[in-house]
Write an enzyme that holds these catalytic residues in place. Structure first.
Site, PDB file in Angstrom:
ATOM      1  N   ARG A 148      40.382 -44.297  28.927  1.00 34.65           N
ATOM      2  CA  ARG A 148      40.075 -44.459  27.504  1.00 34.65           C
ATOM      3  C   ARG A 148      40.218 -43.107  26.835  1.00 34.65           C
ATOM      4  O   ARG A 148      39.733 -42.108  27.381  1.00 34.65           O
ATOM      5  CB  ARG A 148      38.644 -44.978  27.352  1.00 34.65           C
ATOM      6  CG  ARG A 148      38.301 -45.378  25.932  1.00 34.65           C
ATOM      7  CD  ARG A 148      36.836 -45.740  25.783  1.00 34.65           C
ATOM      8  NE  ARG A 148      36.022 -44.566  25.489  1.00 34.65           N
ATOM      9  CZ  ARG A 148      34.734 -44.611  25.116  1.00 34.65           C
ATOM     10  NH1 ARG A 148      34.115 -45.774  25.020  1.00 34.65           N
ATOM     11  NH2 ARG A 148      34.069 -43.510  24.860  1.00 34.65           N
ATOM     12  N   TYR A 160      33.033 -41.035  17.185  1.00 32.59           N
ATOM     13  CA  TYR A 160      32.436 -41.607  18.391  1.00 32.59           C
ATOM     14  C   TYR A 160      33.227 -41.172  19.638  1.00 32.59           C
ATOM     15  O   TYR A 160      34.456 -41.115  19.609  1.00 32.59           O
ATOM     16  CB  TYR A 160      32.429 -43.150  18.300  1.00 32.59           C
ATOM     17  CG  TYR A 160      32.198 -43.753  19.656  1.00 32.59           C
ATOM     18  CD1 TYR A 160      30.915 -43.797  20.184  1.00 32.59           C
ATOM     19  CD2 TYR A 160      33.269 -44.182  20.438  1.00 32.59           C
ATOM     20  CE1 TYR A 160      30.700 -44.276  21.457  1.00 32.59           C
ATOM     21  CE2 TYR A 160      33.061 -44.659  21.716  1.00 32.59           C
ATOM     22  CZ  TYR A 160      31.783 -44.705  22.223  1.00 32.59           C
ATOM     23  OH  TYR A 160      31.575 -45.155  23.496  1.00 32.59           O
ATOM     24  N   ASP A 211      38.391 -47.034  21.952  1.00 34.91           N
ATOM     25  CA  ASP A 211      37.209 -47.706  21.385  1.00 34.91           C
ATOM     26  C   ASP A 211      37.075 -47.325  19.906  1.00 34.91           C
ATOM     27  O   ASP A 211      36.837 -46.158  19.582  1.00 34.91           O
ATOM     28  CB  ASP A 211      35.958 -47.250  22.167  1.00 34.91           C
ATOM     29  CG  ASP A 211      34.722 -48.081  21.839  1.00 34.91           C
ATOM     30  OD1 ASP A 211      34.774 -48.869  20.870  1.00 34.91           O
ATOM     31  OD2 ASP A 211      33.713 -47.941  22.552  1.00 34.91           O
ATOM     32  N   HIS A 213      34.770 -48.608  18.049  1.00 27.91           N
ATOM     33  CA  HIS A 213      33.317 -48.588  17.904  1.00 27.91           C
ATOM     34  C   HIS A 213      32.857 -49.172  16.562  1.00 27.91           C
ATOM     35  O   HIS A 213      32.048 -48.573  15.844  1.00 27.91           O
ATOM     36  CB  HIS A 213      32.762 -47.165  18.118  1.00 27.91           C
ATOM     37  CG  HIS A 213      31.447 -47.169  18.849  1.00 27.91           C
ATOM     38  ND1 HIS A 213      30.242 -47.134  18.199  1.00 27.91           N
ATOM     39  CD2 HIS A 213      31.158 -47.238  20.157  1.00 27.91           C
ATOM     40  CE1 HIS A 213      29.263 -47.160  19.093  1.00 27.91           C
ATOM     41  NE2 HIS A 213      29.787 -47.234  20.286  1.00 27.91           N
ATOM     42  N   GLU A 237      39.054 -51.580  21.302  1.00 24.38           N
ATOM     43  CA  GLU A 237      37.722 -52.145  21.506  1.00 24.38           C
ATOM     44  C   GLU A 237      36.945 -52.166  20.191  1.00 24.38           C
ATOM     45  O   GLU A 237      37.032 -51.211  19.407  1.00 24.38           O
ATOM     46  CB  GLU A 237      37.020 -51.267  22.534  1.00 24.38           C
ATOM     47  CG  GLU A 237      35.602 -51.659  22.843  1.00 24.38           C
ATOM     48  CD  GLU A 237      35.055 -50.737  23.924  1.00 24.38           C
ATOM     49  OE1 GLU A 237      35.824 -50.225  24.759  1.00 24.38           O
ATOM     50  OE2 GLU A 237      33.833 -50.527  23.918  1.00 24.38           O
ATOM     51  N   GLU A 263      30.208 -55.818  23.875  1.00 26.13           N
ATOM     52  CA  GLU A 263      29.149 -55.029  24.527  1.00 26.13           C
ATOM     53  C   GLU A 263      27.801 -55.202  23.847  1.00 26.13           C
ATOM     54  O   GLU A 263      26.775 -55.031  24.479  1.00 26.13           O
ATOM     55  CB  GLU A 263      29.547 -53.548  24.623  1.00 26.13           C
ATOM     56  CG  GLU A 263      29.639 -52.840  23.279  1.00 26.13           C
ATOM     57  CD  GLU A 263      30.057 -51.374  23.410  1.00 26.13           C
ATOM     58  OE1 GLU A 263      31.020 -51.092  24.144  1.00 26.13           O
ATOM     59  OE2 GLU A 263      29.407 -50.526  22.779  1.00 26.13           O
ATOM     60  N   ARG A 284      33.383 -58.258  26.687  1.00 28.60           N
ATOM     61  CA  ARG A 284      32.732 -57.071  27.237  1.00 28.60           C
ATOM     62  C   ARG A 284      31.234 -57.235  27.503  1.00 28.60           C
ATOM     63  O   ARG A 284      30.497 -56.253  27.623  1.00 28.60           O
ATOM     64  CB  ARG A 284      32.983 -55.885  26.303  1.00 28.60           C
ATOM     65  CG  ARG A 284      34.332 -55.287  26.590  1.00 28.60           C
ATOM     66  CD  ARG A 284      34.670 -54.088  25.795  1.00 28.60           C
ATOM     67  NE  ARG A 284      33.689 -53.034  25.733  1.00 28.60           N
ATOM     68  CZ  ARG A 284      33.387 -52.197  26.730  1.00 28.60           C
ATOM     69  NH1 ARG A 284      33.993 -52.321  27.893  1.00 28.60           N
ATOM     70  NH2 ARG A 284      32.490 -51.252  26.554  1.00 28.60           N
ATOM     71  N   GLU A 340      34.416 -50.889  32.803  1.00 34.27           N
ATOM     72  CA  GLU A 340      34.175 -49.538  32.285  1.00 34.27           C
ATOM     73  C   GLU A 340      33.353 -48.742  33.297  1.00 34.27           C
ATOM     74  O   GLU A 340      32.423 -49.274  33.909  1.00 34.27           O
ATOM     75  CB  GLU A 340      33.418 -49.613  30.959  1.00 34.27           C
ATOM     76  CG  GLU A 340      33.168 -48.243  30.339  1.00 34.27           C
ATOM     77  CD  GLU A 340      32.460 -48.330  28.991  1.00 34.27           C
ATOM     78  OE1 GLU A 340      31.925 -49.409  28.661  1.00 34.27           O
ATOM     79  OE2 GLU A 340      32.452 -47.327  28.267  1.00 34.27           O
ATOM     80  N   TRP A 403      27.696 -47.288  13.064  1.00 35.33           N
ATOM     81  CA  TRP A 403      27.915 -46.220  14.030  1.00 35.33           C
ATOM     82  C   TRP A 403      28.639 -46.815  15.232  1.00 35.33           C
ATOM     83  O   TRP A 403      29.526 -46.439  15.764  1.00 35.33           O
ATOM     84  CB  TRP A 403      26.599 -45.591  14.511  1.00 35.33           C
ATOM     85  CG  TRP A 403      26.885 -44.465  15.445  1.00 35.33           C
ATOM     86  CD1 TRP A 403      27.287 -43.198  15.132  1.00 35.33           C
ATOM     87  CD2 TRP A 403      26.872 -44.507  16.877  1.00 35.33           C
ATOM     88  NE1 TRP A 403      27.503 -42.466  16.265  1.00 35.33           N
ATOM     89  CE2 TRP A 403      27.265 -43.244  17.353  1.00 35.33           C
ATOM     90  CE3 TRP A 403      26.589 -45.519  17.809  1.00 35.33           C
ATOM     91  CZ2 TRP A 403      27.367 -42.934  18.730  1.00 35.33           C
ATOM     92  CZ3 TRP A 403      26.673 -45.236  19.161  1.00 35.33           C
ATOM     93  CH2 TRP A 403      27.060 -43.942  19.629  1.00 35.33           C
TER      94      TRP A 403
HETATM   95  C1  CS2 Z   1      30.264 -47.745  24.180  1.00 39.42           C
HETATM   96  C2  CS2 Z   1      28.981 -47.117  24.445  1.00 39.42           C
HETATM   97  O1  CS2 Z   1      30.901 -47.477  26.377  1.00 39.42           O
HETATM   98  C3  CS2 Z   1      31.207 -47.940  25.295  1.00 39.42           C
HETATM   99  O2  CS2 Z   1      32.221 -48.538  25.067  1.00 39.42           O
HETATM  100  O3  CS2 Z   1      30.622 -48.286  23.007  1.00 39.42           O
HETATM  101  O4  CS2 Z   1      29.169 -45.739  24.598  1.00 39.42           O
HETATM  102  C4  CS2 Z   1      27.881 -47.389  23.438  1.00 39.42           C
HETATM  103  O5  CS2 Z   1      28.033 -46.580  22.317  1.00 39.42           O
HETATM  104  C5  CS2 Z   1      26.565 -47.131  24.088  1.00 39.42           C
HETATM  105  O6  CS2 Z   1      26.479 -47.874  25.250  1.00 39.42           O
HETATM  106  C6  CS2 Z   1      25.419 -47.443  23.140  1.00 39.42           C
HETATM  107  O7  CS2 Z   1      24.235 -47.530  23.818  1.00 39.42           O
HETATM  108 MG    MG Z   2      32.320 -49.526  23.267  1.00 39.05          MG
END
Ligand code: CS2
Ligand code: MG
Length: 403
Positions: A148, A160, A211, A213, A237, A263, A284, A340, A403
């Site tokens: 990634r 991020y 990602d 995010h 992602e 996620e 995810r 991941e 975020w």
């Molecule tokens: C994330 C995480 O791993 C990922 O893809 O988006 O870093 C996420 O921000 C954290 O797990 C938040 O707790």
């Molecule tokens: Mg993520």
């Protein structure tokens, strides 16, 4: 009859905060479950201690499905990250116990291996394009088959996924949420350039992921997906927040860049339309936040019907118990996509000794009964809970952004 005799909740901060459930049976067999919800750890600890543990004592630990239904339906209030993480911890601990009682690793109980190892993706990042390329080179040399890539958008402090220095990326970094700047236009201009640079430097012989995010609107995400098509991403992602599931239909009308979501989603009902309407390519959801091994398998089976593959979340805020459970599940599911993987800090690994191994870009476990992970309570006691929040993003005009 064997019964659940004890269920203890531990909150500790070895490297970062983790909530851990340990169930002990009347035969003295123990099972572990991860109950960590980043930035809301104590809510799950209380949910377990105050509302779940009293219901477990005296019950048959072998009845995993029945206990899952009892905790899910019996509460009346359904779904949500706190509830589903608490149920997940119980479920995972009971699978650990069942494996130990049977003398088999959990993947054998789930039907045995479908593959030799679990392909993982790692996290490369950079404060600029050259440092990102160095990081990708480092991970490629270490044998990873999937990487990634995230780089800091110039003058946008809140990008991020960018590690500070050489340590582990840990976004939950302050006792009160840090406020970070976000600029969508700057990101949309910059991110495609470094994804292209990675392909120009290293070619196409490995999977490249990114990602977003949750930071784009549907039409911005469509534009982003189109603009990176030549980089042939394995996935983009969370291109847009998943509350509005229809959004993904719009994105798909414009781009063939595959989409991964889930996620932050915690149940099969939260991903139902994403999967059955084929709005995503990878789901995810994870063991820890989506109701444990029992419920995650249900999600993955639904996904298999629609050629959606798995890509479980595996950041460091998911404990080594979740990682071990994820590998046990990933080894078996027919529609596995990728897992991941971020290596935990040394102090974390000291508290959670684990049999999970990494070799040639694949994770694996041996035949240790159960999940193959332990909890060193004495070591954990040296690392007290230390409140930490994830940041909050604000646009240039001061308004809150995802975020
Ligand atoms: C994330 C995480 O791993 C990922 O893809 O988006 O870093 C996420 O921000 C954290 O797990 C938040 O707790
Ligand atoms: Mg993520």
């Amino acid at each position: 009859m064997t019964t659940i005799e004890r269920a203890e909740v531990f909150v500790a901060g070895p490297g970062r905060n983790f909530v851990t459930l340990r169930i002990t049976t009347s035969d003295g067999v123990t099972g572990l479950g991860d109950a960590t919800l980043n930035g809301r750890e104590l809510a799950v600890a209380s949910y377990l201690r105050d509302h779940v543990v009293p219901l477990l004592i005296g019950r048959d630990p072998a009845r995993i499905e029945d206990l899952w239904q009892y905790l899910y339906r019996g509460v009346y209030w359904r779904r949500g990250p706190v509830t589903m993480t608490a149920i997940a911890a119980v479920d995972t601990a009971l699978w650990d116990i069942k494996g130990k009682v049977a003398g088999l690793p959990v993947h054998q109980l789930l039907g045995g291996r479908s593959r030799d190892g679990v392909t993982v993706y790692c996290h490369a990042s950079g404060t600029d394009i050259p440092s990102l390329l160095d990081d990708v080179a480092r991970f490629r040399e270490a044998g990873y088959r999937a990487v990634r890539a995230q780089a800091a958008v110039p003058d946008v402090g809140g990008t991020y996924g960018v590690r500070k220095g050489t340590g582990i990326y840990e976004p939950a970094n302050a006792a009160l949420p840090e406020e970070q700047l976000w600029d969508t236009e700057a990101y949309l201009r910059f991110a495609p350039t470094y994804l292209t640079a990675v392909r120009e430097e290293f070619g196409f012989d490995f999977h490249l992921l990114h990602d977003v995010h949750h930071r784009l609107t549907p039409i911005e995400a469509a534009r982003f997906g189109k603009s990176v098509e030549d980089a042939q991403l394995f996935w983009m992602e969370d291109p847009t927040p998943a509350e509005n599931q229809e959004a993904f239909r719009l994105i798909r009308q414009h781009t063939t860049t595959p989409i991964a979501v889930g996620e932050v989603l915690t149940s099969i009902w939260d991903v139902q339309h994403l999967i059955t309407e084929q709005l995503i390519d990878y789901v995810r959801t994870t063991v820890v936040h989506a109701g444990g091994i029992t419920h995650l398998r249900r999600i993955f089976d639904l996904a298999a019907l629609y050629q959606v593959r798995t890509g479980s979340h595996g950041a460091t805020d998911l404990s080594p118990i979740t990682l071990a459970a994820a590998v046990q599940v990933d080894l078996t599911v027919p529609n596995f996509g990728i897992q991941e993987y971020m290596e935990h800090a040394e102090v974390t690994r000291e508290v959670f000794p684990s049999g999970v191994t990494l070799s040639d870009g694949l994770l694996d476990v041996d035949d240790t009964p159960g999940l193959g992970v332990e909890y060193d309570e004495k070591a954990a006691a040296r690392y007290p809970y230390d409140p930490k929040y994830l940041p909050v993003a604000r646009r240039r005009d001061g308004s809150v952004h995802d975020w």
